[in-house]
Design a protein around this motif. Sequence first.
Motif, PDB file in Angstrom:
ATOM      1  N   ASP A 111       5.948  47.559  20.602  1.00  0.00           N
ATOM      2  CA  ASP A 111       7.374  47.766  20.876  1.00  0.00           C
ATOM      3  C   ASP A 111       8.054  48.427  19.675  1.00  0.00           C
ATOM      4  OD1 ASP A 111       6.619  46.311  23.075  1.00  0.00           O
ATOM      5  OD2 ASP A 111       8.032  44.674  22.768  1.00  0.00           O
ATOM      6  N   ASN A 112       8.924  49.376  19.952  1.00  0.00           N
ATOM      7  CA  ASN A 112       9.736  50.054  18.934  1.00  0.00           C
ATOM      8  C   ASN A 112       8.906  50.692  17.817  1.00  0.00           C
ATOM      9  OD1 ASN A 112      12.221  49.086  20.173  1.00  0.00           O
ATOM     10  ND2 ASN A 112      11.634  47.111  19.324  1.00  0.00           N
ATOM     11  N   ASP A 115       8.353  57.190  17.184  1.00  0.00           N
ATOM     12  CA  ASP A 115       9.520  58.071  17.156  1.00  0.00           C
ATOM     13  C   ASP A 115       9.380  59.180  18.200  1.00  0.00           C
ATOM     14  OD1 ASP A 115       7.534  59.369  15.662  1.00  0.00           O
ATOM     15  OD2 ASP A 115       8.712  59.474  13.836  1.00  0.00           O
ATOM     16  N   SER A 156      10.151  53.723  27.035  1.00  0.00           N
ATOM     17  CA  SER A 156      11.388  53.221  26.409  1.00  0.00           C
ATOM     18  C   SER A 156      11.117  52.003  25.534  1.00  0.00           C
ATOM     19  CB  SER A 156      12.436  52.895  27.477  1.00  0.00           C
ATOM     20  OG  SER A 156      12.087  51.735  28.205  1.00  0.00           O
ATOM     21  N   GLN A 160      11.341  53.886  19.122  1.00  0.00           N
ATOM     22  CA  GLN A 160      12.276  53.396  18.121  1.00  0.00           C
ATOM     23  C   GLN A 160      13.672  53.861  18.530  1.00  0.00           C
ATOM     24  OE1 GLN A 160      11.032  55.351  14.554  1.00  0.00           O
ATOM     25  NE2 GLN A 160       9.124  54.208  14.394  1.00  0.00           N
ATOM     26  N   HIS A 161      14.694  53.265  17.941  1.00  0.00           N
ATOM     27  CA  HIS A 161      16.065  53.723  18.168  1.00  0.00           C
ATOM     28  C   HIS A 161      16.144  55.193  17.762  1.00  0.00           C
ATOM     29  CE1 HIS A 161      20.357  53.564  18.580  1.00  0.00           C
ATOM     30  NE2 HIS A 161      20.517  53.980  17.320  1.00  0.00           N
ATOM     31  N   LYS A 162      16.739  56.008  18.592  1.00  0.00           N
ATOM     32  CA  LYS A 162      16.885  57.454  18.394  1.00  0.00           C
ATOM     33  C   LYS A 162      15.562  58.209  18.480  1.00  0.00           C
ATOM     34  CE  LYS A 162      21.216  57.325  16.035  1.00  0.00           C
ATOM     35  NZ  LYS A 162      22.261  58.243  16.194  1.00  0.00           N
ATOM     36  N   HIS A 185      17.841  52.811  29.492  1.00  0.00           N
ATOM     37  CA  HIS A 185      18.645  53.184  28.317  1.00  0.00           C
ATOM     38  C   HIS A 185      18.060  54.349  27.521  1.00  0.00           C
ATOM     39  CE1 HIS A 185      20.756  49.523  29.302  1.00  0.00           C
ATOM     40  NE2 HIS A 185      19.624  48.877  29.231  1.00  0.00           N
TER      41      HIS A 185
END
Length: 192
Positions: A111-112, A115, A156, A160-162, A185
């Motif tokens: 998870d996360n 990039d 998703s 990572q964020h962005k 999202h």
Amino acid sequence: MTLNRIRIPGTDETIAIEQKGLPVNQEALLLLDYLNRLSQSGFSQAADLGCGSGLMTLALCKMFDEIHVTALEIQEQLYQVAANNIELNNLSPQVTLLHGDLRDKQFRPEDNSCDLVVSNPPFRKNMTGRVSPDKLLRSANHELNGTLEDFIRVGSIALQHKGVLGLTMIPERLSELLTLMSKYHVEAYALK
């Protein structure tokens, strides 16, 4: 073994690839061309969900020197072809190749952790449109081993964020694609 040399869009780099009956998908080449224009982003951790013969995995390794790609393929025959192609191009240090189902947590990136997540998922819902008698092609083109929602959901989760999620899809499913991206999202920044 029949090898093809494929030029990576937007670069002078080529890769040698055995395709094992799967044609080079023009949509995948368009996605690679778009990702090449994002090269300033300096991707370091990527996932290729449903890597097939490894075309996008290999291209990402050539395009981004410091990248590590976790590539996942469910079909045994294509997994073996991808493994051979990775070795043939001397890219084993940059790739973790997994044989399994993306819907099973043990066979997907953490998870996360990424990039960049790319996928050229099956375009057609199960048994719609022209159905190939060849099991390999049928599975590559139809949602026998995962739906569009599965690919977007797993992508998703891994991002990572962005981070960037790069997908190919036929225009007939654009509305569904955008709805699913919103559900998980993921924002759409470019459509081609």
